[in-house]
Motif scaffolding. Structure first.
Motif, mmCIF file in Angstrom:
data_model
loop_
_atom_site.group_PDB
_atom_site.id
_atom_site.type_symbol
_atom_site.label_atom_id
_atom_site.label_comp_id
_atom_site.label_asym_id
_atom_site.label_seq_id
_atom_site.Cartn_x
_atom_site.Cartn_y
_atom_site.Cartn_z
ATOM 1 N N ILE A 196 0.851 -1.204 0.000
ATOM 2 C CA ILE A 196 0.000 0.000 0.000
ATOM 3 C C ILE A 196 0.880 1.245 0.000
ATOM 4 C CG2 ILE A 196 -1.901 1.202 1.163
ATOM 5 C CD1 ILE A 196 -2.669 -1.601 0.118
ATOM 6 N N TYR A 197 2.008 1.189 0.735
ATOM 7 C CA TYR A 197 2.934 2.321 0.806
ATOM 8 C C TYR A 197 3.453 2.700 -0.581
ATOM 9 C CZ TYR A 197 7.162 4.946 1.929
ATOM 10 O OH TYR A 197 8.129 5.907 1.990
ATOM 11 N N VAL A 198 3.785 1.690 -1.399
ATOM 12 C CA VAL A 198 4.407 1.974 -2.698
ATOM 13 C C VAL A 198 3.482 2.813 -3.581
ATOM 14 C CG1 VAL A 198 5.240 0.917 -4.856
ATOM 15 C CG2 VAL A 198 5.915 -0.052 -2.643
ATOM 16 N N ASP A 199 2.189 2.498 -3.581
ATOM 17 C CA ASP A 199 1.274 3.258 -4.445
ATOM 18 C C ASP A 199 -0.045 3.540 -3.721
ATOM 19 O OD1 ASP A 199 0.007 4.529 -6.485
ATOM 20 O OD2 ASP A 199 0.510 3.043 -8.026
ATOM 21 N N PRO A 200 -0.006 4.481 -2.766
ATOM 22 C CA PRO A 200 -1.222 4.755 -1.991
ATOM 23 C C PRO A 200 -2.373 5.296 -2.832
ATOM 24 C CG PRO A 200 0.577 6.261 -1.367
ATOM 25 C CD PRO A 200 1.149 5.245 -2.306
ATOM 26 N N GLU A 201 -2.048 6.062 -3.892
ATOM 27 C CA GLU A 201 -3.137 6.607 -4.724
ATOM 28 C C GLU A 201 -3.869 5.459 -5.434
ATOM 29 O OE1 GLU A 201 -0.128 8.080 -4.522
ATOM 30 O OE2 GLU A 201 -0.836 9.886 -3.472
ATOM 31 N N ALA A 202 -3.106 4.473 -5.892
ATOM 32 C CA ALA A 202 -3.729 3.305 -6.539
ATOM 33 C C ALA A 202 -4.589 2.552 -5.517
ATOM 34 C CB ALA A 202 -2.656 2.391 -7.117
ATOM 35 N N ALA A 203 -4.070 2.409 -4.311
ATOM 36 C CA ALA A 203 -4.829 1.713 -3.275
ATOM 37 C C ALA A 203 -6.139 2.453 -3.005
ATOM 38 C CB ALA A 203 -3.998 1.599 -1.997
ATOM 39 N N HIS A 204 -6.076 3.779 -2.973
ATOM 40 C CA HIS A 204 -7.289 4.579 -2.734
ATOM 41 C C HIS A 204 -8.323 4.324 -3.831
ATOM 42 C CE1 HIS A 204 -9.845 7.925 -1.603
ATOM 43 N NE2 HIS A 204 -9.771 8.361 -2.854
ATOM 44 N N VAL A 205 -7.868 4.297 -5.087
ATOM 45 C CA VAL A 205 -8.797 4.030 -6.201
ATOM 46 C C VAL A 205 -9.468 2.678 -6.002
ATOM 47 C CG1 VAL A 205 -8.919 3.519 -8.687
ATOM 48 C CG2 VAL A 205 -7.565 5.471 -7.886
ATOM 49 N N VAL A 206 -8.681 1.678 -5.645
ATOM 50 C CA VAL A 206 -9.229 0.320 -5.497
ATOM 51 C C VAL A 206 -10.158 0.239 -4.288
ATOM 52 C CG1 VAL A 206 -8.578 -2.072 -4.965
ATOM 53 C CG2 VAL A 206 -7.333 -0.794 -6.727
ATOM 54 N N PHE A 207 -9.728 0.812 -3.155
ATOM 55 C CA PHE A 207 -10.524 0.693 -1.919
ATOM 56 C C PHE A 207 -11.827 1.493 -1.984
ATOM 57 C CE2 PHE A 207 -8.223 -1.520 1.626
ATOM 58 C CZ PHE A 207 -7.167 -2.001 0.868
ATOM 59 N N THR A 208 -11.901 2.470 -2.888
ATOM 60 C CA THR A 208 -13.138 3.248 -3.016
ATOM 61 C C THR A 208 -13.916 2.871 -4.281
ATOM 62 O OG1 THR A 208 -11.909 5.037 -4.098
ATOM 63 C CG2 THR A 208 -12.279 5.251 -1.725
ATOM 64 N N SER A 209 -13.531 1.775 -4.926
ATOM 65 C CA SER A 209 -14.150 1.408 -6.216
ATOM 66 C C SER A 209 -15.554 0.847 -6.065
ATOM 67 C CB SER A 209 -13.276 0.372 -6.930
ATOM 68 O OG SER A 209 -13.262 -0.846 -6.181
ATOM 69 N N GLY A 210 -15.872 0.342 -4.886
ATOM 70 C CA GLY A 210 -17.173 -0.312 -4.719
ATOM 71 C C GLY A 210 -17.129 -1.809 -4.998
ATOM 72 N N VAL A 211 -16.017 -2.308 -5.521
ATOM 73 C CA VAL A 211 -15.872 -3.754 -5.745
ATOM 74 C C VAL A 211 -15.729 -4.435 -4.377
ATOM 75 C CG1 VAL A 211 -14.386 -5.552 -6.749
ATOM 76 C CG2 VAL A 211 -14.699 -3.372 -7.957
ATOM 77 N N PRO A 212 -16.402 -5.569 -4.148
ATOM 78 C CA PRO A 212 -16.193 -6.281 -2.884
ATOM 79 C C PRO A 212 -14.703 -6.649 -2.720
ATOM 80 C CG PRO A 212 -18.047 -7.211 -4.109
ATOM 81 C CD PRO A 212 -17.377 -6.227 -5.027
ATOM 82 N N ILE A 213 -14.158 -6.301 -1.553
ATOM 83 C CA ILE A 213 -12.721 -6.516 -1.324
ATOM 84 C C ILE A 213 -12.511 -7.402 -0.102
ATOM 85 C CG2 ILE A 213 -10.534 -5.391 -0.661
ATOM 86 C CD1 ILE A 213 -11.461 -2.908 -2.153
#
Ligand code: BDR
Ligand code: CA
Length: 313
Positions: free
Chosen positions: A170-187
């Motif tokens: 998550i540290y390496v690409d926090p912006e990417a993590a934010h996109v994924v965690f807010t995507s609405g896809v079940p995680i």
């Protein structure tokens, strides 16, 4: 019927074991492709490692793709101090004979999700989330077609491993993590809180060697190399085996325990960059966006892994 998955990865010894576990389980998992991302080491070396691992498994019909060479907005941070110069130090694996597929890894994710029936493909993320986020940004229509994402990343009670606050992926690409965690896809999030419970003890490493197959030997060699860093750091009896938890979760979800909560990604602060802020106690009314896995049954996990790896050449 087997479950269709795409494995997004930065191999990485523990990524390699995860890929092998998936490829050893064709009755349950249909691996549509393996996509490399920059993370533990640079993209081209990670992609080469993915080819080596697929070849080791004997499942050379599975395509390997190269995705993004660096995070969305940050300079790439790598982890040679853990994984060695090649990212896969330990065994002496031959130069791969199979080659990368021509399609970019992000385009492969997009085209596969469009081609397969909606809700039938699970994305397994074992590295920084750059490829997944870029696919969602490039092709927003695929987001609702994803069945779920099972990812290794983040930490809460165990806090960080690359900084005091953050886990590496998550540290390496926090912006990417934010996109994924807010995507609405079940995680399903497998954080350090779960992976720190599955340690590579002497007996477990010996268990991989016992069947006498090449894969078991190579896995024992990989993990004997990568564990040295964690043994010293944590003073434990073995190193955590992070990424295979993702595949083990798909094979035997009952090995894991968690709860649905909100997890948000810290992007603003340098001190806590990439922290996965987990509302474990339900203090806020933020939407519950992940199943946060807090613990794993280590005995059951290693039993499954050892039995499956013994099936490979
Ligand atoms: C994660 O970081 C990488 O170094 C490992 O492969 C795993 O995906 C653990 O923090
Ligand atoms: Ca990884």
């Amino acid at each position: 019927m087997s479950q269709k998955i795409i494995i997004d990865t930065d191999p990485g010894q523990d990524d390699a074991v995860a890929i092998l576990l998936a490829l050893a389980s064709p009755a349950e998992l249909d691996v549509l492709g393996v996509v490399a991302v920059a993370g533990n080491v640079g993209l081209s070396q990670n992609a080469k490692n993915a080819l080596k691992v697929v070849e080791l498994s004997g499942r050379t019909e599975v395509g390997v793709y190269a995705g993004c060479a660096g995070p969305m907005r940050r300079k790439l941070v790598t982890a040679e101090h853990v994984h060695g110069k090649t990212g896969l130090d330990g065994p002496d694996l031959p130069e791969p004979k199979i080659t990368l597929q021509p399609e970019h890894g992000v385009d492969f994710i997009v085209s596969t999700l469009r081609a397969e029936p909606a809700g039938t493909v699970t994305l397994c993320a074992l590295g920084p989330l750059t490829n997944l986020a870029m696919a969602f940004i490039k092709a927003p229509d695929i987001v609702t077609r994803v069945e779920k994402i099972v990812l290794m990343g983040g930490a809460y009670f165990e806090v960080g491993n690359i900084t005091p606050a953050a886990e590496f992926n998550i540290y390496v690409d926090p912006e990417a993590a934010h996109v994924v965690f807010t995507s609405g896809v079940p995680i399903v999030q497998i954080p350090l809180d779960a992976s720190h419970g599955v340690l590579t003890t002497r007996e477990r490493l010996a268990g991989f060697r016992t069947p006498g197959n090449r894969t078991g030997q190579a896995v024992a060699e990989m993990l004997s190399f990568s564990e040295r860093f964690d043994l010293e750091k944590y003073g434990s009896i073995g190193a955590p085996l992070h990424d295979p938890c993702v595949i083990a979760y798909l094979l035997e979800p009952d090995l894991f325990k968690g709860r649905k909560i909100n997890v948000s990604i810290e992007m603003a602060s340098e001190l806590t960059r990439g922290m996965t802020v987990a509302d474990y106690w339900g203090i806020t009314d933020r939407p519950k966006n992940v199943l946060f896995v807090r613990s794993a049954n280590a005995e059951g996990f290693y039993e499954l892994l050892t039995e499956r790896l013994a099936r490979l050449p």
